[in-house]
Each structure stands twice: as C-alpha cells, then as structure tokens.
Design an enzyme around this catalytic site. Structure first.
Site, PDB file in Angstrom:
ATOM      1  N   LYS A  32      55.187 112.489   1.475  1.00  0.00           N
ATOM      2  CA  LYS A  32      53.982 113.300   1.230  1.00  0.00           C
ATOM      3  C   LYS A  32      52.733 112.499   1.577  1.00  0.00           C
ATOM      4  CE  LYS A  32      52.080 113.017  -2.679  1.00  0.00           C
ATOM      5  NZ  LYS A  32      51.786 112.995  -4.137  1.00  0.00           N
ATOM      6  N   SER A  33      52.688 111.266   1.119  1.00  0.00           N
ATOM      7  CA  SER A  33      51.486 110.446   1.287  1.00  0.00           C
ATOM      8  C   SER A  33      51.244 110.078   2.745  1.00  0.00           C
ATOM      9  CB  SER A  33      51.593 109.182   0.427  1.00  0.00           C
ATOM     10  OG  SER A  33      51.631 109.556  -0.942  1.00  0.00           O
ATOM     11  N   ARG A  37      48.049 111.490   5.126  1.00  0.00           N
ATOM     12  CA  ARG A  37      47.170 110.575   5.845  1.00  0.00           C
ATOM     13  C   ARG A  37      47.193 110.857   7.346  1.00  0.00           C
ATOM     14  NH1 ARG A  37      48.348 108.558   1.216  1.00  0.00           N
ATOM     15  NH2 ARG A  37      47.155 106.880   0.210  1.00  0.00           N
ATOM     16  N   SER A 175      41.982 107.008 -10.152  1.00  0.00           N
ATOM     17  CA  SER A 175      42.875 107.357  -9.035  1.00  0.00           C
ATOM     18  C   SER A 175      42.552 106.543  -7.799  1.00  0.00           C
ATOM     19  CB  SER A 175      42.771 108.844  -8.679  1.00  0.00           C
ATOM     20  OG  SER A 175      43.622 109.116  -7.565  1.00  0.00           O
ATOM     21  N   SER A 176      43.574 105.950  -7.220  1.00  0.00           N
ATOM     22  CA  SER A 176      43.403 105.214  -5.958  1.00  0.00           C
ATOM     23  C   SER A 176      42.998 106.156  -4.836  1.00  0.00           C
ATOM     24  CB  SER A 176      44.724 104.536  -5.583  1.00  0.00           C
ATOM     25  OG  SER A 176      45.711 105.532  -5.271  1.00  0.00           O
ATOM     26  N   GLN A 177      43.263 107.439  -5.037  1.00  0.00           N
ATOM     27  CA  GLN A 177      42.965 108.406  -3.976  1.00  0.00           C
ATOM     28  C   GLN A 177      41.467 108.500  -3.702  1.00  0.00           C
ATOM     29  OE1 GLN A 177      44.900 112.068  -5.169  1.00  0.00           O
ATOM     30  NE2 GLN A 177      46.896 111.350  -4.493  1.00  0.00           N
ATOM     31  N   SER A 204      48.065 102.027  -8.048  1.00  0.00           N
ATOM     32  CA  SER A 204      48.722 102.458  -6.805  1.00  0.00           C
ATOM     33  C   SER A 204      48.343 101.585  -5.610  1.00  0.00           C
ATOM     34  CB  SER A 204      48.346 103.927  -6.509  1.00  0.00           C
ATOM     35  OG  SER A 204      48.417 104.720  -7.661  1.00  0.00           O
ATOM     36  N   GLU A 319      53.655 107.151 -10.017  1.00  0.00           N
ATOM     37  CA  GLU A 319      54.241 108.481  -9.849  1.00  0.00           C
ATOM     38  C   GLU A 319      55.728 108.498 -10.207  1.00  0.00           C
ATOM     39  OE1 GLU A 319      53.381 109.433  -5.799  1.00  0.00           O
ATOM     40  OE2 GLU A 319      54.919 108.138  -4.991  1.00  0.00           O
ATOM     41  N   LYS A 416      56.315 121.617  -4.524  1.00  0.00           N
ATOM     42  CA  LYS A 416      55.087 120.864  -4.220  1.00  0.00           C
ATOM     43  C   LYS A 416      55.362 119.799  -3.151  1.00  0.00           C
ATOM     44  CE  LYS A 416      51.240 118.700  -6.676  1.00  0.00           C
ATOM     45  NZ  LYS A 416      50.951 117.357  -6.123  1.00  0.00           N
TER      46      LYS A 416
END
Ligand code: S3P
Ligand code: PEP
Length: 432
Positions: A32-33, A37, A175-177, A204, A319, A416
């Site tokens: 997913k990640s 990206r 969040s690292s996001q 993360s 996660e 998801k």
C-alpha cells in the site's frame, strides 16, 4: 472497482479455527505504502510511469481517483500494471480520501500545485484522524487551505498552480505521514522544502526511509542525514517503471498463522532487498517463536505452535500492533508493547479498540497511554468489533485460529488493503 464509498451492510464472518498446521505459499498484493508513493511521484513527474504489481484496493484506488480528479491520467494496462501519464493539475476537483491516511495526507500538498480549488472529505471517521500539523505546515509553505472546525477534514485547498516551499517546522509525532506528504510534493515546490520536526519522536522510521528512497529513485535530491531534518531540493521528477513489492504488513497475519499452528507460510515474489521493515519483523517474529528465512521460493516463516510473549517498542512498525496483540493473546508468557501512542489516530483508536474487543473475549489486557500489556489466558468466542479497521479484522482472524467462535463484525473492511483477505485466509486455514 464500483462505488468506492458505497456503504456495505456488515456481514459477521466466523474466523476459521485451525485443526492442523497451516502450509501455504501466497502471492499477496503490492505494498500500500509503495503504491501510494509511486502514484504521487508519477503524477508529479515530467514523463509517464508504470507501476508493476500495484496494490489494487480501496486506499490505492482512492489515491488514483484523487489524482485523476486533478487531471493526472491513471489507467490500467493489459498486464494489470498502472500507467500514469502526468498532466497539468487543475481544479475544481473533489478528493474522497475514504479512511486512507496516505490519501488525506499525501494529496493536499499535491493540490497546492494544482490551479484551482480542490476539496477533500472522507468517511466519517476520517474527519477525526489527525491532519492539523500538516495543514499548518502547508500554510507556512504558501498553500491556501480552508478547514472547518478541528483542523482535519473536510478541507479545501485553493491551488494557485505553484507552491513557494522553503523551511518549515512541524510536530510530526502523531504521524510520519505528515513528513512524507511534504517531501513527496517538494521537488515541485519553487524552493523545495526543509522539514524540521520538533516534538516527541516521529514514528514509522522505515516509512520515512521509503519516502526518501523513492524520491531519490524518481530523481529528486533528498537528504535525511540530519536527525529530524529532511531536505528536498526543487527539481524535475522523472517518470519510470516502479516495481511494487508485496505488502509486508499485509503478510503478517498469514505469518502469524504459521507461528500459532506450527506451520509454514511463504510470501512469493519477495525481493532480495526491500524498502519495507523486514529486519524489524524478522526480529519480532523470531522472539515470538518463529523462524524467518529468505529462499528462492520467497520469504518463509515457520512456527512451532508455541508463541512466546515479549516486551517491545513497536514505534517503527506500529501498524503491526493489532496482529502482534492477537499473537500475544495466544502466547505462553506476558507481553508489553510500547511506543505506539499515535495509533490512537490510525483507522480507529487502536489501543482502546484492541483493549475493548479482547477484554470482551475474556482477555487480561491493560491499555497504557502508549501501548498495551497482555497477560495470556484462555479466551472465549464472541463478536469482535473492527471499527472499519482492516488490521482489527486481521487480529480477529489470527485469534480465531485458536479460539472457536470469533465472529468478525465486518470482515469487508479488509478491502482497504486486501479485498481478497477473507478468501485467502479461509483457503489457507481450511483448504477451501
Ligand atoms: O507512510 C505510510 O505509507 C504509512 C506510514 C505509517 O503511518 P503512521 O506514521 O501514521 O503510523 C503507517 O502506520 C501507515 O500504515 C502507512
Ligand atoms: C495506519 C494505517 O493506514 P493509513 O494511516 O495509511 O490509513 C494502516 O494501514 O495500518
């Protein structure tokens, strides 16, 4: 894929118990990640890109839809790869983020580069997921954003076709996001970006390394050599062929099944070097009783049927907390997980949800501000609430291997990141 936001009447799903050791070789969907990206970098690149073996699930379909809404061409080629052809980004457009942290964080900076208004909203719970620090950072970099109320969704970006960029200080401990979101769009900012984190540790770290690694692979000058400081120079991003790895986090429930049942599960197609946190996972599973090896067949995890508890800081792999909690419930000794206060802002407040749902099954579990204490004892069957959180469903499935009568209230929430989860899981456990 149909209506990505269609509501689905939850259908309780009985998690199958394992009567024998599981033995399976799995081909799982892409990360997913990495897919998120690669989609963002490709939409901002100077030329076309392809994504081989991308994740095709709700989060990534929503990411593709959001980029398409602003003008990027994202199509499926014959071999199921995604073809991304960049196009000048423009509003008006609307982005449905669903419950995807990657969409609600990674796309607003991209919208700042669009010419026109871009609105964002998502599932009801998405409106409670943290976004405020990123909104503040984007405003300080020159992006006009209107938010209502809490600083999260719904929000409107008034894109002007460019973003000044420059230096920004942010508290990304939630969040690292927030950091990854700024970095991914930064090559297209006039002055690039220098992100300085100030606050409790950013979680993360492996995901942040993935961001920098993929930026560099797209031709960006990205530097992360100073702790808590990330620098991305302005410059063109190059279109390219992205090879998306299998999703390691998505494989962990299946690996857990090998530990619980004393079986063997192989993830086919695992690369010899990965952007995902394999070493952290190898160490955790080894300490819990598993053996992780990389062979020509893929990444193989063997178990003995005996699971050990452990004390671990999970901040690098937060996660995984739901599935590791399920494993800890079935262990021969207690566990303490720390370093994951921020997962209260994941798809649900995972610490509260895990404590509540496992306690309802008779577990001895204590919720701490940044983690959980688990003292294993026999559990009873019952309904397990998922709160629209795919990894809560994974945790219930792992528990069900050894506890009869675990009813998952909405196994469909696994769409998801892995729509095929129920079928793959049942086939692995029951053979059908
Ligand atoms: O950048 C990413 O792709 C992700 C980063 C992490 O977010 P947090 O740092 O908010 O935990 C992780 O939990 C999430 O599943 C995906
Ligand atoms: C936290 C997660 O996802 P996201 O934040 O990207 O929605 C996850 O997949 O566990």
């Amino acid at each position: 894929m149909g209506n990505l936001t269609a509501t689905r009447p939850p259908q309780p799903w009985t998690a199958p118990t394992a009567s024998d050791p599981v033995t399976a070789t799995l081909r799982l969907p892409g990360s997913k990640s990495m897919t998120a990206r690669a989609l963002v970098l490709s939409a901002l690149a100077a030329g076309p890109s392809t994504l081989a073996r991308p994740l095709r699930a709700r989060d990534t379909e929503l990411m593709a839809a959001g980029l398409r809404a602003m003008g990027a061409h994202v199509s499926i080629s014959d071999d199921e790869s995604w073809l991304v052809r960049p196009h000048p980004l423009a509003g008006p457009a609307h982005v449905d983020v669903g419950l995807a942290g990657t969409v609600m964080r990674f796309v607003p900076p991209v919208a700042g580069l669009a010419d026109g208004q871009v609105t964002f909203d998502g599932d009801p719970h998405a409106r409670t997921r943290p976004l405020g620090p990123l909104v503040g950072a984007l405003r300080s970099l020159g992006v006009r954003i209107d938010v209502t109320g809490t600083g999260s969704l719904p929000l409107t970006v008034l894109g002007t076709g460019g973003v000044t960029g420059g230096e920004v200080v942010i508290d990304a401990s939630v969040s690292s996001q927030f950091v990854s979101a700024l970095l991914l769009a930064a090559p297209r900012f006039d002055r690039g970006v220098v992100v300085r984190h100030v606050g409790p540790p950013v979680p993360s770290a492996p995901h942040l390394r993935m961001t920098v690694q993929m930026l560099r692979a797209a031709g960006a000058a990205a530097d992360d050599s100073t702790p808590d400081v990330w620098t991305v120079e302005p410059g063109p991003l190059t279109g390219r062929g992205w090879e998306i790895e299998p999703d390691l986090s998505g494989a962990v429930p299946f690996f857990a099944a090998a530990l619980v049942t004393g079986g063997e599960v192989t993830l086919a197609g695992w690369p010899h070097s990965s952007a995902q946190p394999l070493e952290q996972l190898r160490s955790l599973l080894h300490r819990m009783g598993g053996e992780v090896t990389l062979t020509t067949a893929g990444l193989t995890v063997r178990g003995t049927g005996v699971v050990h508890g452990l004390t671990a800081d999970l901040s690098d792999v937060s996660e995984l907390t739901p599935v590791l909690t399920a494993l800890a419930m079935l262990a021969d000794s207690p566990s303490v997980f720390t370093g994951v206060a921020h997962i209260r802002g994941h798809e649900t407040d995972r610490l509260a949800a895990l404590a509540r749902e496992f306690a309802a099954l008779g577990a001895d579990i204590t919720e701490m501000p940044d983690g959980l204490e688990i003292r294993p004892r026999p559990l009873r069957g019952g309904m397990f609430g998922t709160y629209h959180d795919h990894r809560m469903a994974h945790a219930a499935a792992v528990t069900g291997l050894a506890v009869p009568g675990i009813e998952v209230d909405d196994v469909g929430c696994t769409s998801k990141t892995m729509p095929e989860f129920p079928a793959l899981w049942s086939a692995m456990v029951t053979g059908k």
